[in-house]
Scaffold this motif. Sequence first.
Motif, PDB file in Angstrom:
ATOM      1  N   ALA A  32      38.056 -12.041 -17.815  1.00  0.00           N
ATOM      2  CA  ALA A  32      38.401 -11.921 -16.399  1.00  0.00           C
ATOM      3  C   ALA A  32      39.896 -12.129 -16.209  1.00  0.00           C
ATOM      4  N   LEU A  33      40.370 -11.708 -15.059  1.00  0.00           N
ATOM      5  CA  LEU A  33      41.769 -11.914 -14.721  1.00  0.00           C
ATOM      6  C   LEU A  33      41.868 -12.575 -13.363  1.00  0.00           C
ATOM      7  N   GLY A  34      42.770 -13.510 -13.262  1.00  0.00           N
ATOM      8  CA  GLY A  34      42.954 -14.215 -12.004  1.00  0.00           C
ATOM      9  C   GLY A  34      44.389 -14.142 -11.528  1.00  0.00           C
ATOM     10  N   TRP A  35      44.537 -14.240 -10.218  1.00  0.00           N
ATOM     11  CA  TRP A  35      45.853 -14.369  -9.601  1.00  0.00           C
ATOM     12  C   TRP A  35      46.013 -15.813  -9.117  1.00  0.00           C
ATOM     13  N   PHE A  36      47.154 -16.368  -9.407  1.00  0.00           N
ATOM     14  CA  PHE A  36      47.513 -17.695  -8.930  1.00  0.00           C
ATOM     15  C   PHE A  36      48.824 -17.583  -8.161  1.00  0.00           C
ATOM     16  N   ARG A  37      49.105 -18.574  -7.374  1.00  0.00           N
ATOM     17  CA  ARG A  37      50.392 -18.614  -6.692  1.00  0.00           C
ATOM     18  C   ARG A  37      50.896 -20.046  -6.656  1.00  0.00           C
ATOM     19  N   GLN A  38      52.211 -20.125  -6.574  1.00  0.00           N
ATOM     20  CA  GLN A  38      52.832 -21.435  -6.481  1.00  0.00           C
ATOM     21  C   GLN A  38      53.988 -21.354  -5.503  1.00  0.00           C
ATOM     22  N   ALA A  48      42.703 -15.344  -6.378  1.00  0.00           N
ATOM     23  CA  ALA A  48      41.589 -14.408  -6.505  1.00  0.00           C
ATOM     24  C   ALA A  48      41.384 -14.076  -7.969  1.00  0.00           C
ATOM     25  N   GLY A  49      40.172 -13.652  -8.294  1.00  0.00           N
ATOM     26  CA  GLY A  49      39.893 -13.288  -9.669  1.00  0.00           C
ATOM     27  C   GLY A  49      38.845 -12.209  -9.736  1.00  0.00           C
ATOM     28  N   ILE A  50      38.828 -11.503 -10.852  1.00  0.00           N
ATOM     29  CA  ILE A  50      37.864 -10.436 -11.039  1.00  0.00           C
ATOM     30  C   ILE A  50      37.478 -10.362 -12.507  1.00  0.00           C
ATOM     31  N   VAL A  51      36.204 -10.155 -12.727  1.00  0.00           N
ATOM     32  CA  VAL A  51      35.716  -9.918 -14.070  1.00  0.00           C
ATOM     33  C   VAL A  51      36.082  -8.495 -14.462  1.00  0.00           C
ATOM     34  N   ASN A  56      31.969  -9.057 -10.665  1.00  0.00           N
ATOM     35  CA  ASN A  56      32.113 -10.319  -9.956  1.00  0.00           C
ATOM     36  C   ASN A  56      33.562 -10.548  -9.550  1.00  0.00           C
ATOM     37  N   THR A  57      33.736 -11.008  -8.329  1.00  0.00           N
ATOM     38  CA  THR A  57      35.050 -11.396  -7.843  1.00  0.00           C
ATOM     39  C   THR A  57      34.962 -12.788  -7.223  1.00  0.00           C
ATOM     40  N   GLU A  58      36.110 -13.404  -7.108  1.00  0.00           N
ATOM     41  CA  GLU A  58      36.175 -14.747  -6.533  1.00  0.00           C
ATOM     42  C   GLU A  58      37.452 -14.844  -5.718  1.00  0.00           C
ATOM     43  N   TYR A  59      37.359 -15.505  -4.561  1.00  0.00           N
ATOM     44  CA  TYR A  59      38.529 -15.648  -3.696  1.00  0.00           C
ATOM     45  C   TYR A  59      38.662 -17.085  -3.225  1.00  0.00           C
ATOM     46  N   ALA A  60      39.883 -17.510  -3.092  1.00  0.00           N
ATOM     47  CA  ALA A  60      40.135 -18.789  -2.443  1.00  0.00           C
ATOM     48  C   ALA A  60      39.828 -18.639  -0.961  1.00  0.00           C
TER      49      ALA A  60
END
Length: 123
Positions: A32-38, A48-51, A56-60
């Motif tokens: 999977a790949l995710g996006w992070f921020r700082q 957010a992330g996606i397989v 499957n996806t995931e969101y803050a």
Amino acid sequence: VQLQASGGGLVQAGDSLRLSCALSERAFSSYALGWFRQAPGKEREFVAGIVWSGENTEYADSVKGRFTISRDGTKNTVYLQMNSLKVEDTAVYSCADRMYGRSWYDYTEYSYWGQGTLVTVSS
């Protein structure tokens, strides 16, 4: 494996941006790949992330309904469409790749990272 994030820039509140994360290749263990921020002075946070299969996806919670993650497996590229941007979305956005069974939200469980792209949202 190298990740290249792009697409950041300076926009006004309410505008949209699309970030891209291109991988030079996918590791055998890549799941999977995710996006992070700082943001300045703040801890890195999951966005957010996606397989890679797209199942499957995931969101803050802070971006649900505004951001959409998608992927193009043929190009080893993941996109983050960001709509209705807010000033508080200002941050350096980075993409990262992880293996199966790891946490979406824990950045230490990601194996490969890109260099980040700056998103600045003005009021």
